[in-house]
Design a protein around this motif. Structure first.
Motif, PDB file in Angstrom:
ATOM      1  N   GLN A  44     -45.935  -4.063 -13.226  1.00  0.00           N
ATOM      2  CA  GLN A  44     -45.387  -3.557 -14.877  1.00  0.00           C
ATOM      3  C   GLN A  44     -43.863  -3.523 -14.592  1.00  0.00           C
ATOM      4  N   LYS A  45     -43.214  -2.956 -13.879  1.00  0.00           N
ATOM      5  CA  LYS A  45     -41.817  -2.919 -13.753  1.00  0.00           C
ATOM      6  C   LYS A  45     -41.223  -4.462 -13.311  1.00  0.00           C
ATOM      7  N   TYR A  46     -41.848  -5.220 -12.943  1.00  0.00           N
ATOM      8  CA  TYR A  46     -41.399  -6.616 -12.734  1.00  0.00           C
ATOM      9  C   TYR A  46     -41.663  -7.288 -14.051  1.00  0.00           C
ATOM     10  N   VAL A  47     -42.707  -7.190 -14.689  1.00  0.00           N
ATOM     11  CA  VAL A  47     -42.622  -7.867 -15.935  1.00  0.00           C
ATOM     12  C   VAL A  47     -41.826  -7.300 -16.983  1.00  0.00           C
ATOM     13  N   GLU A  48     -41.347  -6.199 -17.012  1.00  0.00           N
ATOM     14  CA  GLU A  48     -40.459  -5.567 -17.821  1.00  0.00           C
ATOM     15  C   GLU A  48     -38.856  -5.869 -17.539  1.00  0.00           C
ATOM     16  N   ALA A  49     -38.646  -6.495 -16.219  1.00  0.00           N
ATOM     17  CA  ALA A  49     -37.388  -6.865 -15.756  1.00  0.00           C
ATOM     18  C   ALA A  49     -37.332  -8.207 -15.979  1.00  0.00           C
ATOM     19  N   LEU A  50     -38.293  -8.980 -16.213  1.00  0.00           N
ATOM     20  CA  LEU A  50     -38.074 -10.553 -16.309  1.00  0.00           C
ATOM     21  C   LEU A  50     -37.059 -11.026 -17.581  1.00  0.00           C
ATOM     22  N   PRO A  51     -36.328 -11.960 -17.140  1.00  0.00           N
ATOM     23  CA  PRO A  51     -35.464 -12.391 -18.235  1.00  0.00           C
ATOM     24  C   PRO A  51     -36.410 -13.371 -19.345  1.00  0.00           C
ATOM     25  N   ILE A  52     -35.632 -13.330 -20.335  1.00  0.00           N
ATOM     26  CA  ILE A  52     -36.464 -14.264 -21.291  1.00  0.00           C
ATOM     27  C   ILE A  52     -36.763 -15.695 -20.964  1.00  0.00           C
ATOM     28  N   GLY A  53     -35.998 -16.185 -20.272  1.00  0.00           N
ATOM     29  CA  GLY A  53     -36.312 -17.507 -19.707  1.00  0.00           C
ATOM     30  C   GLY A  53     -37.728 -17.692 -18.809  1.00  0.00           C
ATOM     31  N   ALA A  54     -37.782 -16.833 -18.258  1.00  0.00           N
ATOM     32  CA  ALA A  54     -39.281 -16.566 -17.550  1.00  0.00           C
ATOM     33  C   ALA A  54     -40.430 -16.444 -18.587  1.00  0.00           C
ATOM     34  N   LEU A  55     -40.117 -15.746 -19.275  1.00  0.00           N
ATOM     35  CA  LEU A  55     -41.383 -15.589 -20.668  1.00  0.00           C
ATOM     36  C   LEU A  55     -41.523 -16.925 -21.119  1.00  0.00           C
ATOM     37  N   MET A  56     -40.275 -17.482 -21.426  1.00  0.00           N
ATOM     38  CA  MET A  56     -40.350 -18.692 -22.487  1.00  0.00           C
ATOM     39  C   MET A  56     -40.905 -19.745 -21.362  1.00  0.00           C
ATOM     40  N   LEU A  57     -40.718 -20.060 -20.204  1.00  0.00           N
ATOM     41  CA  LEU A  57     -41.340 -20.921 -19.304  1.00  0.00           C
ATOM     42  C   LEU A  57     -42.923 -20.646 -19.362  1.00  0.00           C
ATOM     43  N   VAL A  58     -43.384 -19.470 -19.110  1.00  0.00           N
ATOM     44  CA  VAL A  58     -44.748 -19.137 -19.282  1.00  0.00           C
ATOM     45  C   VAL A  58     -45.291 -19.506 -20.747  1.00  0.00           C
ATOM     46  N   LEU A  59     -44.633 -18.932 -21.593  1.00  0.00           N
ATOM     47  CA  LEU A  59     -45.269 -19.586 -23.200  1.00  0.00           C
ATOM     48  C   LEU A  59     -45.272 -21.106 -23.229  1.00  0.00           C
ATOM     49  N   ALA A  60     -44.029 -21.806 -22.583  1.00  0.00           N
ATOM     50  CA  ALA A  60     -44.313 -23.333 -22.803  1.00  0.00           C
ATOM     51  C   ALA A  60     -45.478 -23.735 -22.223  1.00  0.00           C
ATOM     52  N   GLY A  61     -45.997 -23.076 -21.044  1.00  0.00           N
ATOM     53  CA  GLY A  61     -47.121 -23.463 -20.207  1.00  0.00           C
ATOM     54  C   GLY A  61     -48.349 -23.258 -21.432  1.00  0.00           C
ATOM     55  N   TYR A  62     -48.302 -22.121 -21.962  1.00  0.00           N
ATOM     56  CA  TYR A  62     -49.439 -21.764 -22.604  1.00  0.00           C
ATOM     57  C   TYR A  62     -49.538 -22.912 -23.768  1.00  0.00           C
ATOM     58  N   ILE A  63     -48.485 -23.299 -24.373  1.00  0.00           N
ATOM     59  CA  ILE A  63     -48.592 -24.108 -25.538  1.00  0.00           C
ATOM     60  C   ILE A  63     -48.911 -25.737 -24.804  1.00  0.00           C
ATOM     61  N   THR A  64     -48.271 -26.163 -23.796  1.00  0.00           N
ATOM     62  CA  THR A  64     -48.436 -27.214 -23.140  1.00  0.00           C
ATOM     63  C   THR A  64     -50.277 -27.378 -22.714  1.00  0.00           C
ATOM     64  N   GLY A  65     -50.521 -26.322 -22.038  1.00  0.00           N
ATOM     65  CA  GLY A  65     -52.079 -26.345 -21.668  1.00  0.00           C
ATOM     66  C   GLY A  65     -52.818 -26.327 -22.726  1.00  0.00           C
ATOM     67  N   SER A  66     -52.665 -25.708 -23.808  1.00  0.00           N
ATOM     68  CA  SER A  66     -53.480 -25.839 -24.993  1.00  0.00           C
ATOM     69  C   SER A  66     -53.526 -27.153 -25.598  1.00  0.00           C
ATOM     70  N   PHE A  67     -52.335 -27.748 -25.704  1.00  0.00           N
ATOM     71  CA  PHE A  67     -52.335 -28.926 -26.267  1.00  0.00           C
ATOM     72  C   PHE A  67     -53.349 -30.035 -25.418  1.00  0.00           C
ATOM     73  N   VAL A  68     -52.832 -29.819 -24.254  1.00  0.00           N
ATOM     74  CA  VAL A  68     -53.851 -30.759 -23.151  1.00  0.00           C
ATOM     75  C   VAL A  68     -55.409 -30.433 -23.118  1.00  0.00           C
ATOM     76  N   CYS A  69     -55.486 -29.177 -23.324  1.00  0.00           N
ATOM     77  CA  CYS A  69     -56.841 -28.994 -23.577  1.00  0.00           C
ATOM     78  C   CYS A  69     -57.638 -29.631 -24.856  1.00  0.00           C
TER      79      CYS A  69
END
Length: 126
Positions: A44-69
Motif C-alpha cells: 500500500q505504501k509503495y503504491v501510494e508513493a508511485l509517481p503519476i508516470g508509473a500509474l499512467m504506464l499501467v493505465l496505458a497497458g490496460y487500454i492497449t490490452g483491452s483494445f487487443v482483446c
C-alpha cells in the motif's frame, strides 16, 4: 466452440499485455531492495508513493490490452454481435475493480480503471 476460444484468446492476450506494461512500470519505478510483495501494508505504501508516470504506464497497458482483446475476439469469433466483447470487457472491469479494492489507489486512477476496459474492448472489436 470458436466463440469460447475467441473469448479465452482475447482475455489471455489482454492479460499478457497488462503484465508486460506492469513489468515495464516496475522496471522503470522499482520497488525498494528487500521489498516484501506479501506485506499488504508495504504494498500500500509503495503504491501510494508511485509517481503519476508509473500509474499512467499501467493505465496505458490496460487500454492497449483491452483494445487487443477486442481485436483478437473479432478475428477469431464467428459472431458479429457485440455480446462477446461486452462479456470480455465486463470480466476485465470486474478484475480491475477487485484490484483497486485490494490495493487502494488514487481516486482518479480507480475511476479510470473502472471505465476503460469495455469501451476499448469494443473499439478493438470494431
Amino acid at each position: 466452440m470458436r466463440n469460447i476460444l475467441a473469448a479465452f484468446g482475447g482475455l489471455a492476450s489482454a492479460i499478457l499485455i497488462f503484465m508486460l506494461f506492469e513489468f515495464t512500470s516496475s522496471a522503470v519505478y522499482p520497488t525498494p531492495p528487500g521489498f516484501d510483495y506479501n506485506d499488504p501494508e508495504a504494498m500500500q505504501k509503495y503504491v501510494e508513493a508511485l509517481p503519476i508516470g508509473a500509474l499512467m504506464l499501467v493505465l496505458a497497458g490496460y487500454i492497449t490490452g483491452s483494445f487487443v482483446c477486442g481485436f483478437v475476439l473479432a478475428k477469431i469469433a464467428r459472431n458479429e454481435k457485440k455480446i462477446l466483447p461486452l462479456i470480455a470487457g465486463t470480466i476485465l472491469t470486474l478484475a480491475g475493480f477487485a484490484n483497486v479494492m485490494n490495493i487502494k489507489h488514487s481516486l482518479w486512477f480507480s475511476v479510470l480503471v473502472l471505465v476503460v476496459f469495455i469501451p476499448f474492448v469494443l473499439l478493438g472489436y470494431k
